[in-house]
Design a protein around this motif. Sequence first.
Motif, PDB file in Angstrom:
ATOM      1  N   HIS A  26       0.833  -1.190   0.000  1.00  0.00           N
ATOM      2  CA  HIS A  26       0.000   0.000   0.000  1.00  0.00           C
ATOM      3  C   HIS A  26       0.876   1.253   0.000  1.00  0.00           C
ATOM      4  CE1 HIS A  26      -3.387  -2.590   0.906  1.00  0.00           C
ATOM      5  NE2 HIS A  26      -2.696  -3.103   1.903  1.00  0.00           N
ATOM      6  N   PRO A  27       0.429   2.325  -0.687  1.00  0.00           N
ATOM      7  CA  PRO A  27       1.178   3.586  -0.668  1.00  0.00           C
ATOM      8  C   PRO A  27       1.038   4.267   0.700  1.00  0.00           C
ATOM      9  CG  PRO A  27      -0.854   3.860  -1.893  1.00  0.00           C
ATOM     10  CD  PRO A  27      -0.752   2.402  -1.533  1.00  0.00           C
ATOM     11  N   ARG A  28       1.907   5.222   0.954  1.00  0.00           N
ATOM     12  CA  ARG A  28       1.941   5.918   2.253  1.00  0.00           C
ATOM     13  C   ARG A  28       0.589   6.418   2.741  1.00  0.00           C
ATOM     14  NH1 ARG A  28       6.753   9.925   1.100  1.00  0.00           N
ATOM     15  NH2 ARG A  28       5.121  10.446  -0.345  1.00  0.00           N
ATOM     16  N   PRO A  29      -0.204   7.101   1.909  1.00  0.00           N
ATOM     17  CA  PRO A  29      -1.482   7.593   2.438  1.00  0.00           C
ATOM     18  C   PRO A  29      -2.395   6.469   2.948  1.00  0.00           C
ATOM     19  CG  PRO A  29      -0.980   8.679   0.359  1.00  0.00           C
ATOM     20  CD  PRO A  29       0.029   7.576   0.536  1.00  0.00           C
ATOM     21  N   LYS A  53      -4.691   3.302   7.422  1.00  0.00           N
ATOM     22  CA  LYS A  53      -4.933   2.011   8.060  1.00  0.00           C
ATOM     23  C   LYS A  53      -4.349   1.959   9.478  1.00  0.00           C
ATOM     24  CE  LYS A  53      -5.285  -0.857   3.914  1.00  0.00           C
ATOM     25  NZ  LYS A  53      -6.423  -1.739   4.145  1.00  0.00           N
ATOM     26  N   LEU A  54      -3.249   2.679   9.701  1.00  0.00           N
ATOM     27  CA  LEU A  54      -2.644   2.716  11.029  1.00  0.00           C
ATOM     28  C   LEU A  54      -3.292   3.771  11.933  1.00  0.00           C
ATOM     29  CD1 LEU A  54       1.148   2.325  10.164  1.00  0.00           C
ATOM     30  CD2 LEU A  54      -0.342   0.622  11.235  1.00  0.00           C
ATOM     31  N   GLY A  55      -4.058   4.672  11.338  1.00  0.00           N
ATOM     32  CA  GLY A  55      -4.709   5.726  12.123  1.00  0.00           C
ATOM     33  C   GLY A  55      -3.752   6.819  12.550  1.00  0.00           C
ATOM     34  N   ILE A  56      -2.776   7.112  11.668  1.00  0.00           N
ATOM     35  CA  ILE A  56      -1.783   8.145  11.972  1.00  0.00           C
ATOM     36  C   ILE A  56      -1.572   9.020  10.733  1.00  0.00           C
ATOM     37  CG2 ILE A  56      -0.612   6.702  13.694  1.00  0.00           C
ATOM     38  CD1 ILE A  56       1.544   6.112  11.604  1.00  0.00           C
ATOM     39  N   THR A  57      -0.702  10.008  10.863  1.00  0.00           N
ATOM     40  CA  THR A  57      -0.401  10.895   9.738  1.00  0.00           C
ATOM     41  C   THR A  57       0.785  10.354   8.934  1.00  0.00           C
ATOM     42  OG1 THR A  57       1.163  12.212  11.020  1.00  0.00           O
ATOM     43  CG2 THR A  57      -1.164  12.914  11.066  1.00  0.00           C
ATOM     44  N   ILE A  58       0.905  10.851   7.713  1.00  0.00           N
ATOM     45  CA  ILE A  58       2.057  10.505   6.880  1.00  0.00           C
ATOM     46  C   ILE A  58       3.329  11.030   7.536  1.00  0.00           C
ATOM     47  CG2 ILE A  58       3.166  10.889   4.638  1.00  0.00           C
ATOM     48  CD1 ILE A  58       0.338  10.905   3.404  1.00  0.00           C
ATOM     49  N   ALA A  59       3.239  12.200   8.159  1.00  0.00           N
ATOM     50  CA  ALA A  59       4.405  12.772   8.851  1.00  0.00           C
ATOM     51  C   ALA A  59       4.898  11.847   9.955  1.00  0.00           C
ATOM     52  CB  ALA A  59       4.060  14.146   9.420  1.00  0.00           C
ATOM     53  N   ASP A  74      10.694   6.338  10.304  1.00  0.00           N
ATOM     54  CA  ASP A  74      11.334   5.500   9.281  1.00  0.00           C
ATOM     55  C   ASP A  74      10.421   4.429   8.693  1.00  0.00           C
ATOM     56  OD1 ASP A  74      13.754   6.906   9.476  1.00  0.00           O
ATOM     57  OD2 ASP A  74      14.385   5.680  11.177  1.00  0.00           O
ATOM     58  N   TYR A  75       9.136   4.738   8.586  1.00  0.00           N
ATOM     59  CA  TYR A  75       8.194   3.847   7.921  1.00  0.00           C
ATOM     60  C   TYR A  75       7.658   4.514   6.663  1.00  0.00           C
ATOM     61  CZ  TYR A  75       8.157   0.129  11.295  1.00  0.00           C
ATOM     62  OH  TYR A  75       8.531  -0.938  12.072  1.00  0.00           O
ATOM     63  N   ASP A  76       8.475   5.325   6.054  1.00  0.00           N
ATOM     64  CA  ASP A  76       8.109   6.078   4.856  1.00  0.00           C
ATOM     65  C   ASP A  76       8.322   5.208   3.619  1.00  0.00           C
ATOM     66  OD1 ASP A  76       7.286   8.253   3.387  1.00  0.00           O
ATOM     67  OD2 ASP A  76       9.311   9.057   3.188  1.00  0.00           O
ATOM     68  N   ARG A  77       7.593   4.084   3.595  1.00  0.00           N
ATOM     69  CA  ARG A  77       7.709   3.134   2.495  1.00  0.00           C
ATOM     70  C   ARG A  77       6.409   2.353   2.397  1.00  0.00           C
ATOM     71  NH1 ARG A  77       8.589  -1.652   5.309  1.00  0.00           N
ATOM     72  NH2 ARG A  77       9.488  -1.353   7.364  1.00  0.00           N
ATOM     73  N   PRO A  78       6.183   1.717   1.274  1.00  0.00           N
ATOM     74  CA  PRO A  78       4.972   0.909   1.143  1.00  0.00           C
ATOM     75  C   PRO A  78       5.013  -0.275   2.118  1.00  0.00           C
ATOM     76  CG  PRO A  78       6.019   1.247  -0.985  1.00  0.00           C
ATOM     77  CD  PRO A  78       6.964   1.744   0.044  1.00  0.00           C
ATOM     78  N   LEU A  79       3.865  -0.597   2.679  1.00  0.00           N
ATOM     79  CA  LEU A  79       3.751  -1.751   3.570  1.00  0.00           C
ATOM     80  C   LEU A  79       2.627  -2.650   3.074  1.00  0.00           C
ATOM     81  CD1 LEU A  79       3.948  -0.079   7.115  1.00  0.00           C
ATOM     82  CD2 LEU A  79       5.777  -1.237   5.878  1.00  0.00           C
ATOM     83  N   THR A  80       2.761  -3.931   3.344  1.00  0.00           N
ATOM     84  CA  THR A  80       1.699  -4.875   2.999  1.00  0.00           C
ATOM     85  C   THR A  80       0.653  -4.876   4.108  1.00  0.00           C
ATOM     86  OG1 THR A  80       2.777  -6.719   4.107  1.00  0.00           O
ATOM     87  CG2 THR A  80       3.342  -6.367   1.768  1.00  0.00           C
ATOM     88  N   THR A  81      -0.486  -5.465   3.810  1.00  0.00           N
ATOM     89  CA  THR A  81      -1.538  -5.581   4.813  1.00  0.00           C
ATOM     90  C   THR A  81      -1.036  -6.386   6.008  1.00  0.00           C
ATOM     91  OG1 THR A  81      -3.234  -5.411   3.117  1.00  0.00           O
ATOM     92  CG2 THR A  81      -3.904  -6.413   5.202  1.00  0.00           C
ATOM     93  N   ALA A  82      -0.268  -7.435   5.764  1.00  0.00           N
ATOM     94  CA  ALA A  82       0.270  -8.258   6.853  1.00  0.00           C
ATOM     95  C   ALA A  82       1.198  -7.437   7.754  1.00  0.00           C
ATOM     96  CB  ALA A  82       1.008  -9.468   6.287  1.00  0.00           C
ATOM     97  N   GLU A  83       2.038  -6.591   7.147  1.00  0.00           N
ATOM     98  CA  GLU A  83       2.932  -5.746   7.941  1.00  0.00           C
ATOM     99  C   GLU A  83       2.151  -4.733   8.768  1.00  0.00           C
ATOM    100  OE1 GLU A  83       6.981  -5.464   5.254  1.00  0.00           O
ATOM    101  OE2 GLU A  83       5.175  -4.469   4.492  1.00  0.00           O
ATOM    102  N   ILE A  84       1.095  -4.185   8.192  1.00  0.00           N
ATOM    103  CA  ILE A  84       0.255  -3.224   8.919  1.00  0.00           C
ATOM    104  C   ILE A  84      -0.433  -3.918  10.087  1.00  0.00           C
ATOM    105  CG2 ILE A  84      -1.810  -1.777   8.738  1.00  0.00           C
ATOM    106  CD1 ILE A  84      -0.898  -1.244   5.777  1.00  0.00           C
ATOM    107  N   LYS A  85      -0.979  -5.105   9.845  1.00  0.00           N
ATOM    108  CA  LYS A  85      -1.653  -5.851  10.913  1.00  0.00           C
ATOM    109  C   LYS A  85      -0.676  -6.199  12.035  1.00  0.00           C
ATOM    110  CE  LYS A  85      -5.465  -7.799   8.297  1.00  0.00           C
ATOM    111  NZ  LYS A  85      -6.098  -9.004   7.754  1.00  0.00           N
TER     112      LYS A  85
END
Length: 107
Positions: free
Chosen positions: A51-54, A59-65, A71-82
Amino acid sequence: MKPQTAAKKLGIYLSATPEEFQATALTHEQFVELQTNPPEWLAELRRNGPHPRPVVAQKLGITIAALKRNDYDRPLTTAEIKALLADQPEWLRAARTAMAEGRAEKS
């Protein structure tokens, strides 16, 4: 519509799309067709990422900033987010709390 614009509007990470999508501009009709009748690759990207940053921030309930600061300014998978949500590091808890407080103040 440029592929980059279409990917942004669809909420998907452009580099993870098929090469044909990345190389071809879309008409408005083609874009609407993707939205109303997504092909399997699009459904899979929306389901599992990356998934892209936005989308990650949402999904995490936080800001892009907050993603960038930690240091999570990269695409993450749904599994990584969970996994992040299941075992929240302190920075994520703090960012989620700050976001919730900001929303409460606006209400």
